[in-house]
Design a protein around this motif. Structure first.
Motif, PDB file in Angstrom:
ATOM      1  N   UNK A  19       9.200   7.147   1.780  1.00 20.95           N
ATOM      2  CA  UNK A  19       9.252   8.443   2.217  1.00 20.95           C
ATOM      3  C   UNK A  19       7.247   8.922   2.508  1.00 20.95           C
ATOM      4  N   UNK A  20       6.623   8.353   1.835  1.00 24.08           N
ATOM      5  CA  UNK A  20       5.164   8.623   2.100  1.00 24.08           C
ATOM      6  C   UNK A  20       4.593   8.384   3.249  1.00 24.08           C
ATOM      7  N   UNK A  21       5.572   7.215   3.552  1.00 26.25           N
ATOM      8  CA  UNK A  21       4.864   6.879   5.458  1.00 26.25           C
ATOM      9  C   UNK A  21       5.202   8.608   6.494  1.00 26.25           C
ATOM     10  N   UNK A  22       6.580   8.746   5.970  1.00 24.86           N
ATOM     11  CA  UNK A  22       7.029  10.272   6.632  1.00 24.86           C
ATOM     12  C   UNK A  22       6.621  11.127   6.043  1.00 24.86           C
ATOM     13  N   UNK A  23       6.066  11.414   4.765  1.00 23.19           N
ATOM     14  CA  UNK A  23       5.503  12.701   4.598  1.00 23.19           C
ATOM     15  C   UNK A  23       4.052  13.226   5.489  1.00 23.19           C
ATOM     16  N   UNK A  28       1.119  14.922   9.332  1.00 26.14           N
ATOM     17  CA  UNK A  28      -0.283  14.397  11.187  1.00 26.14           C
ATOM     18  C   UNK A  28       0.380  15.207  12.760  1.00 26.14           C
ATOM     19  N   UNK A  29       1.656  15.368  12.422  1.00 26.13           N
ATOM     20  CA  UNK A  29       2.619  15.770  13.771  1.00 26.13           C
ATOM     21  C   UNK A  29       2.075  17.337  13.612  1.00 26.13           C
ATOM     22  N   UNK A  30       1.727  17.853  12.505  1.00 26.35           N
ATOM     23  CA  UNK A  30       1.965  19.188  12.231  1.00 26.35           C
ATOM     24  C   UNK A  30       0.472  19.877  12.577  1.00 26.35           C
ATOM     25  N   UNK A  31      -0.017  18.921  12.867  1.00 25.69           N
ATOM     26  CA  UNK A  31      -1.676  19.020  12.654  1.00 25.69           C
ATOM     27  C   UNK A  31      -1.842  18.624  14.256  1.00 25.69           C
ATOM     28  N   UNK A  38      -1.956   7.128  14.595  1.00 20.03           N
ATOM     29  CA  UNK A  38      -2.412   5.589  14.307  1.00 20.03           C
ATOM     30  C   UNK A  38      -1.884   5.688  13.186  1.00 20.03           C
ATOM     31  N   UNK A  39      -1.219   3.705  13.369  1.00 18.89           N
ATOM     32  CA  UNK A  39      -1.149   3.550  11.639  1.00 18.89           C
ATOM     33  C   UNK A  39      -1.727   3.521  11.128  1.00 18.89           C
ATOM     34  N   UNK A  40      -3.355   3.277  11.030  1.00 20.24           N
ATOM     35  CA  UNK A  40      -4.325   3.246   9.925  1.00 20.24           C
ATOM     36  C   UNK A  40      -4.143   4.910   9.669  1.00 20.24           C
ATOM     37  N   UNK A  41      -4.100   6.447  10.759  1.00 18.04           N
ATOM     38  CA  UNK A  41      -4.401   7.470   9.979  1.00 18.04           C
ATOM     39  C   UNK A  41      -2.986   7.575   8.804  1.00 18.04           C
ATOM     40  N   UNK A  42      -2.071   7.298   9.721  1.00 13.74           N
ATOM     41  CA  UNK A  42      -0.460   7.282   8.602  1.00 13.74           C
ATOM     42  C   UNK A  42      -0.994   6.985   6.946  1.00 13.74           C
ATOM     43  N   UNK A  49      -1.008   0.624   1.791  1.00  9.73           N
ATOM     44  CA  UNK A  49      -1.755  -1.010   2.896  1.00  9.73           C
ATOM     45  C   UNK A  49      -0.969  -0.804   4.295  1.00  9.73           C
ATOM     46  N   UNK A  50      -1.720  -0.734   4.925  1.00 11.26           N
ATOM     47  CA  UNK A  50      -0.828  -1.558   6.542  1.00 11.26           C
ATOM     48  C   UNK A  50       0.057  -2.470   6.269  1.00 11.26           C
ATOM     49  N   UNK A  51      -0.050  -3.139   4.934  1.00  9.47           N
ATOM     50  CA  UNK A  51       0.883  -3.951   5.015  1.00  9.47           C
ATOM     51  C   UNK A  51       2.463  -3.353   4.508  1.00  9.47           C
TER      52      UNK A  51
END
Length: 202
Positions: A19-23, A28-31, A38-42, A49-51
């Motif tokens: 859920x943290x990932x989706x939030x 980011x989409x709203x902004x 990017x995955x890093x920004x998320x 972690x990226x993992x």
């Protein structure tokens, strides 16, 4: 789900990571535009972690696809089959309402021509819609109406399904242009009814 090798999963079992990932993606989409994420920004915003990201999602597009997937089961629609235009409108409103709940800015920034996840979802491959998509369900409902004698036998159901998908995209785009001032459900229902009218058996 297959995990990517070489990526440590530090907190894959922590509560609410998915859920943290989706939030974070929603924020980011709203902004800005979905294509700029990017995955890093998320991961930075979600503080994971990226993992962990790759534990839940294969890649960025896989994550973005979760915003357009809507599970459909038999018997979910309330509009009777003989009102196939209303039934198809009800079907697509499941997806549109999902967008609207995420906010006006989300819709504007997600619903763009450079959102590859959206383009992939709302396309066809080898003349067919992807299984378990809203377009495939729409085509199924139209075939049911055809077999029940509500649509003329010569109607090209697949082509009609494609056209309706285009109508839906246009209505969403108009909703964005009008700054959410139009009644998208009424507009969608009216246009689909008018479009299907020549194919209907009275």
């Amino acid at each position: 789900m297959t995990l990517r090798s070489g990526r440590p999963i530090k907190d894959e079992n922590s509560s609410g990571s998915q859920q943290k990932i989706i939030d974070a993606a929603t924020k980011l989409i709203n902004e800005g535009r979905a294509s700029d994420i990017t995955v890093r920004k998320i991961c930075e915003i979600a503080d994971i972690s990226i993992g962990t990201f790759y534990h839940y999602f294969g890649d960025k597009d896989w994550l973005l696809m979760s915003f357009v997937r809507v599970p459909f089961s038999c018997g979910e629609l309330e509009t009777p089959l003989q009102d196939i235009a209303g039934r198809i409108s009800e079907l697509y409103m499941f997806l549109i309402n999902k967008y609207i709940k995420l906010g006006k800015n989300f819709m504007k920034n997600f619903y763009t021509t450079d959102n590859e996840a959206l383009s992939a979802y709302m396309s066809e491959y080898s003349g067919k819609f992807l299984p378990n998509t809203i377009m495939a369900r729409s085509e199924h409902e139209l075939n049911e109406a055809l077999n029940a004698g509500f649509i003329k036998s010569e109607a090209n159901i697949h082509l009609i399904s494609q056209d309706i998908c285009t109508i839906v995209k246009g209505c969403v785009f108009e909703w964005c242009l009008s700054d959410s001032k139009i009644d998208i459900e009424a507009t969608l229902n009216r246009i689909i009814k008018n479009y299907l009218s020549p194919y209907m058996i009275n």
